[in-house]
Scaffold this active site. Structure first.
Site, PDB file in Angstrom:
ATOM      1  N   PHE A   1      -2.619   9.044   0.223  1.00 44.35           N
ATOM      2  CA  PHE A   1      -3.545  10.148   0.485  1.00 44.35           C
ATOM      3  C   PHE A   1      -3.039  11.118   1.553  1.00 44.35           C
ATOM      4  O   PHE A   1      -3.493  12.250   1.644  1.00 44.35           O
ATOM      5  CB  PHE A   1      -4.912   9.593   0.933  1.00 44.35           C
ATOM      6  CG  PHE A   1      -4.966   9.216   2.384  1.00 44.35           C
ATOM      7  CD1 PHE A   1      -5.240  10.185   3.361  1.00 44.35           C
ATOM      8  CD2 PHE A   1      -4.715   7.918   2.815  1.00 44.35           C
ATOM      9  CE1 PHE A   1      -5.260   9.844   4.713  1.00 44.35           C
ATOM     10  CE2 PHE A   1      -4.742   7.583   4.160  1.00 44.35           C
ATOM     11  CZ  PHE A   1      -5.013   8.552   5.104  1.00 44.35           C
TER      12      PHE A   1
ATOM     13  N   GLU B   1      -6.341   8.499  -5.323  1.00 41.12           N
ATOM     14  CA  GLU B   1      -7.680   8.833  -5.834  1.00 41.12           C
ATOM     15  C   GLU B   1      -8.553   9.434  -4.726  1.00 41.12           C
ATOM     16  O   GLU B   1      -9.588  10.018  -5.000  1.00 41.12           O
ATOM     17  CB  GLU B   1      -8.344   7.611  -6.478  1.00 41.12           C
ATOM     18  CG  GLU B   1      -8.583   6.410  -5.574  1.00 41.12           C
ATOM     19  CD  GLU B   1      -7.358   5.493  -5.442  1.00 41.12           C
ATOM     20  OE1 GLU B   1      -6.217   6.009  -5.360  1.00 41.12           O
ATOM     21  OE2 GLU B   1      -7.555   4.264  -5.389  1.00 41.12           O
TER      22      GLU B   1
ATOM     23  N   CYS C   1       3.099   8.748   8.361  1.00 37.06           N
ATOM     24  CA  CYS C   1       3.901   7.522   8.432  1.00 37.06           C
ATOM     25  C   CYS C   1       4.984   7.676   9.495  1.00 37.06           C
ATOM     26  O   CYS C   1       5.636   6.704   9.850  1.00 37.06           O
ATOM     27  CB  CYS C   1       4.512   7.209   7.085  1.00 37.06           C
ATOM     28  SG  CYS C   1       5.767   8.376   6.619  1.00 37.06           S
TER      29      CYS C   1
HETATM   30  P1  NAD Z   1      -2.421   2.831  -0.105  1.00 34.36           P
HETATM   31  O1  NAD Z   1      -1.374   1.787  -0.124  1.00 34.36           O
HETATM   32  O2  NAD Z   1      -3.833   2.397   0.099  1.00 34.36           O
HETATM   33  O3  NAD Z   1      -2.422   3.641  -1.483  1.00 34.36           O
HETATM   34  C1  NAD Z   1      -1.247   4.210  -2.026  1.00 34.36           C
HETATM   35  C2  NAD Z   1      -1.363   4.231  -3.537  1.00 34.36           C
HETATM   36  O4  NAD Z   1      -1.464   2.902  -4.018  1.00 34.36           O
HETATM   37  C3  NAD Z   1      -2.572   4.990  -4.060  1.00 34.36           C
HETATM   38  O5  NAD Z   1      -2.154   5.796  -5.141  1.00 34.36           O
HETATM   39  C4  NAD Z   1      -3.516   3.887  -4.520  1.00 34.36           C
HETATM   40  O6  NAD Z   1      -4.254   4.245  -5.659  1.00 34.36           O
HETATM   41  C5  NAD Z   1      -2.586   2.734  -4.851  1.00 34.36           C
HETATM   42  N1  NAD Z   1      -3.176   1.420  -4.545  1.00 34.36           N
HETATM   43  C6  NAD Z   1      -3.974   1.112  -3.479  1.00 34.36           C
HETATM   44  N2  NAD Z   1      -4.292  -0.191  -3.499  1.00 34.36           N
HETATM   45  C7  NAD Z   1      -3.690  -0.722  -4.595  1.00 34.36           C
HETATM   46  C8  NAD Z   1      -3.655  -2.028  -5.158  1.00 34.36           C
HETATM   47  N3  NAD Z   1      -4.302  -3.052  -4.587  1.00 34.36           N
HETATM   48  N4  NAD Z   1      -2.928  -2.213  -6.284  1.00 34.36           N
HETATM   49  C9  NAD Z   1      -2.276  -1.200  -6.861  1.00 34.36           C
HETATM   50  N5  NAD Z   1      -2.283   0.055  -6.372  1.00 34.36           N
HETATM   51  C10 NAD Z   1      -2.980   0.307  -5.256  1.00 34.36           C
HETATM   52  O7  NAD Z   1      -1.980   3.893   0.992  1.00 34.36           O
HETATM   53  P2  NAD Z   1      -2.810   5.118   1.569  1.00 34.36           P
HETATM   54  O8  NAD Z   1      -3.911   4.604   2.425  1.00 34.36           O
HETATM   55  O9  NAD Z   1      -3.143   6.083   0.485  1.00 34.36           O
HETATM   56  O10 NAD Z   1      -1.696   5.819   2.489  1.00 34.36           O
HETATM   57  C11 NAD Z   1      -1.454   5.461   3.812  1.00 34.36           C
HETATM   58  C12 NAD Z   1      -0.310   4.498   3.937  1.00 34.36           C
HETATM   59  O11 NAD Z   1       0.865   5.052   3.374  1.00 34.36           O
HETATM   60  C13 NAD Z   1       0.049   4.182   5.376  1.00 34.36           C
HETATM   61  O12 NAD Z   1       0.319   2.818   5.496  1.00 34.36           O
HETATM   62  C14 NAD Z   1       1.293   5.015   5.632  1.00 34.36           C
HETATM   63  O13 NAD Z   1       2.140   4.536   6.647  1.00 34.36           O
HETATM   64  C15 NAD Z   1       1.951   4.940   4.293  1.00 34.36           C
HETATM   65  N6  NAD Z   1       2.899   6.024   4.105  1.00 34.36           N
HETATM   66  C16 NAD Z   1       4.218   5.723   4.123  1.00 34.36           C
HETATM   67  C17 NAD Z   1       5.152   6.727   3.987  1.00 34.36           C
HETATM   68  C18 NAD Z   1       6.616   6.423   4.010  1.00 34.36           C
HETATM   69  O14 NAD Z   1       7.403   7.292   3.699  1.00 34.36           O
HETATM   70  N7  NAD Z   1       7.030   5.220   4.349  1.00 34.36           N
HETATM   71  C19 NAD Z   1       4.726   8.058   3.819  1.00 34.36           C
HETATM   72  C20 NAD Z   1       3.364   8.319   3.793  1.00 34.36           C
HETATM   73  C21 NAD Z   1       2.447   7.301   3.937  1.00 34.36           C
END
Ligand code: NAD
Length: 491
Positions: A151, A178, A283
Site C-alpha cells: 500500500f 487492496e 521501507c
Molecule cells: P502486506 O505484506 O500486508 O501486503 C502486500 C501485498 O500482499 C498486498 O498486495 C496484499 O494483498 C498481499 N497480502 C497480504 N497478506 C497476504 C497473505 N496472507 N497472503 C497472500 N497475500 C497477502 O504489506 P503492506 O502492509 O501493504 O506494505 C507494507 C510493508 O511492505 C512493510 O513491511 C514495508 O516495509 C514493506 N515494503 C517493503 C519494500 C521493499 O522494497 N523492501 C518497499 C515497500 C514496502
C-alpha cells in the site's frame, strides 16, 4: 462523495469483477469512502492468467525497438498526468502531495530506463570457442509475470517491475494493494492509452485469496512481490513450490548511525525526513538512530525540535508536511508499540499519540514520536513499526554501532552520518544491509541500480529495477553453432 466501483483490466478491456466480496477504499485523512475494490476470486485469476499466457507468444515476437515505443508513449502520458496520479496517491495513501509527486517521478524513471531494453537485453557471442565453432547467449522472456504490490507506494512500486517485464517481451498481471488500488486504476488508463496490445498488461484487484491463486497458477512464470516480511516469506515459498522464479522484497527496521563529527544541521534535517516523511511508512524510513559519543545529547535535542515542527494533516492542504497512517488498525498498532517501548524502559522524548487534527477527526493521525534510550534487543528495537516513530540508541564506538546495526533481523538500509571518510568506508564495508547511505537518509536506489535489500528484507537473488530486473524477466539460452566450411555453396 460518490463511491466508485473499481474494475479489472483484462485482455485490453475494463471488466466488472466476478467478485462476490468488495472492500471499501478509505481516505486515511478524511475517513471518506472513495471507492470499493473487488476481491477477485481464483477463477478470475485463472482467466487473466490464460489471457496473459495467450498474448505472450505474439508479444515476444514484437521487436524490442517496437515494444519500447509503447513505453515512450507511456512516459509522456505519465508526465502529463503526474498531478492527477499524485492526488490519487495522497487521497488513498495519505502522504503529502509533494511526497506523492516525488513517488511518481521515481516510477517514471523506471519507464525511462526500460526504454533502453534493446541494449540492456543484448546477449553475448564468443567466436571460435573451438575451431569453427561459435557460442552465443541470448535472452528470451520468461512468459507471464505477476506483480504483487504493497500500500505504501501505490504508484511507484509496480513500476519497479512492469516496464522491464513488458520491454523484455513478457506479459504482465498487476495485483495492487487492496488498501490503495485507485492509483493503479488510473495508471492502467494510461497504459491502455499507450496502446499495448490486448493481454500484454492486465490488472486484477484482490486480497490474499487472489494472491494465492497467482502463486499457484501454472500459466504464471514469475512473481515479483513487495510487502511485509511474513507475507514475503509466504510468497517466496509458495511460488517457488509451484516452479516459478520469485523475487520477494520484505519489511525493514532501518538504523542510521550519527557520529560526533557529523554536520548536525544537515543530519537532523535528513533524519527528520527519513523517519517522519510518508508518516514513517517507507521501507527505507529511519527507524532507529544510533548516536556515538557526544552526538547523543546534541542530536537528541536537535531531532526532537525538528520533529515537533512537522505540520500534520491532510496531504492536499497547504503547509502540511506529514499525513496520516493508512488505517485505524495501523494507528492502534503503532500506539500500542509505543506503549510497549515505554513499558520496556524507553523514554518518551516526543509522544505523538492522542493528537487529533482539527477538521479531520476521522483521520488516522499520529504526530512524530521519538523514544530515547531504547534498550537493545527490546520489542521496539527489533519490530518494524511502520509509522512515525524514531527510536534512539547509543553506542560508545563505531564498532559497537556497526555491531548493533548488524544484530537486526532486517537488512534493507543502513545509513551513516559523519565527515570521516575512513568511518564511511568501514561502515560501507562491514554493514550487512543492501542499501547504504552515507550522509543520506533514504538511500533509495535510482532506477538504473537494483533495489538491494538483504537478510529478512529480501528473498530471492535478483532485485527489482535496472539490470537485475532485466535478468529476472529473461531466461538465458546458450547456442553452440558449427557451420562446416565444406557445406558453403560457392557464390
Ligand atoms: P502486506 O505484506 O500486508 O501486503 C502486500 C501485498 O500482499 C498486498 O498486495 C496484499 O494483498 C498481499 N497480502 C497480504 N497478506 C497476504 C497473505 N496472507 N497472503 C497472500 N497475500 C497477502 O504489506 P503492506 O502492509 O501493504 O506494505 C507494507 C510493508 O511492505 C512493510 O513491511 C514495508 O516495509 C514493506 N515494503 C517493503 C519494500 C521493499 O522494497 N523492501 C518497499 C515497500 C514496502
Amino acid at each position: 462523495m460518490q463511491k466508485k466501483t473499481l474494475a479489472n483490466y483484462i485482455d485490453g478491456t475494463w471488466q466488472k469483477s466476478a467478485a462476490s466480496e468488495y472492500q471499501d477504499v478509505v481516505n486515511p485523512a478524511t475517513g471518506d469512502v472513495m471507492a470499493e475494490v473487488p476481491l477477485s476470486p481464483p477463477e478470475e485469476v485463472d482467466r487473466v492468467a490464460q489471457v496473459a499466457a495467450a498474448a505472450a507468444d505474439s508479444w515476444r515476437r514484437v521487436p524490442a525497438t517496437e515494444r519500447v515505443q509503447h513505453l515512450f508513449r507511456l512516459k509522456t502520458l505519465l508526465d502529463e498526468n503526474i498531478d492527477e496520479l499524485a492526488r490519487a496517491i495522497t487521497n488513498e495513501n495519505g502522504k503529502t502531495f509533494a511526497e506523492a509527486r516525488g513517488e511518481m517521478v521515481r516510477a517514471i524513471e523506471n519507464v525511462e530506463v526500460a526504454c533502453g531494453i534493446p541494449t540492456l537485453m543484448q546477449g553475448t557471442v564468443s567466436e571460435d570457442i573451438a575451431a569453427g565453432i561459435d557460442e552465443m547467449m541470448i535472452r528470451q522472456p520468461v512468459g507471464v509475470a505477476a506483480i504483487i504490490a504493497p500500500f505504501n507506494f501505490p504508484g511507484m512500486i509496480p513500476f519497479w517491475f512492469l516496464p522491464y517485464a513488458v520491454a523484455t517481451g513478457n506479459t504482465v498481471i498487476v495485483k495492487p494493494s487492496e488498501r490503495c488500488p485507485m492509483t493503479m486504476h488510473l495508471a492502467f488508463e494510461l497504459l491502455e492509452a499507450a496502446g499495448f496490445p490486448p493481454g500484454v498488461v492486465n490488472l486484477v484487484n484482490g486480497g490474499p485469496d487472489c494472491v494465492n491463486a497467482i502463486l499457484d497458477h501454472p500459466a504464471i512464470d514469475a512473481v515479483s512481490f513487495v510487502g511485509s516480511t511474513p507475507v514475503a516469506r509466504h510468497i517466496y515459498a509458495r511460488a517457488s513450490a509451484s516452479g516459478k522464479r520469485v523475487q520477494a522484497q520484505g519489511g525493514a527496521k532501518n538504523p542510521v548511525v550519527v557520529l560526533p563529527d557529523a554536520d548536525l544541521d544537515m543530519t537532523t534535517r535528513i533524519v527528520n525526513d527519513s523517519a517522519f516523511g510518508n508518516a514513517g511508512q517507507r521501507c527505507l524510513a529511519a527507524a532507529l538512530a544510533i548516536t556515538v559519543g557526544e552526538a547523543r545529547d546534541t542530536f537528541t535535542e536537535a531531532i526532537a525540535e525538528a520533529a515537533a515542527r512537522r505540520v500534520v494533516g491532510y496531504g492536499l492542504d497547504d503547509g502540511v508536511t506529514m499525513g496520516p497512517v493508512i488505517t485505524p488498525q495501523s494507528k492502534a498498532r503503532i500506539e500500542s508499540l509505543i506503549q510497549t517501548g515505554l513499558d520496556e524502559g524507553a523514554r518518551a522524548v516526543l509522544d505523538g499519540r492522542n493528537s487529533p487534527v482539527a477538521g479531520y477527526e476521522r483521520g488516522n493521525f499520529l504526530r512524530p514520536t521519538i523514544l530515547g534510550d531504547v534498550p537493545p534487543g527490546s520489542t521496539i528495537a527489533r519490530t518494524e513499526i511502520f509509522g512515525p516513530v524514531l527510536g534512539l540508541m547509543h553506542a560508545e564506538t563505531v564498532d559497537d554501532a556497526i555491531a548493533l546495526v548488524n544484530s537486526g533481523e532486517y537488512g534493507n538500509m543502513a545509513c551513516l552520518f559523519t565527515s570521516s571518510g575512513a568511518a564511511a568506508r568501514k561502515f560501507r564495508y562491514e554493514v550487512k544491509a543492501g542499501n547504504i547511505g552515507i550522509n543520506i537518509g533514504v538511500a533509495a536506489p535510482m532506477a538504473f541500480f537494483p533495489f538491494s535489500g538483504w537478510k529478512a528484507s529480501f528473498f530471492g537473488v535478483l532485485h527489482g529495477q535496472s539490470h537485475h530486473a532485466v535478468e529476472f524477466y529473461t531466461q538465458t539460452k546458450v547456442v553452440v553453432e558449427r557451420w562446416p566450411k565444406e557445406w558453403s555453396r560457392k557464390f
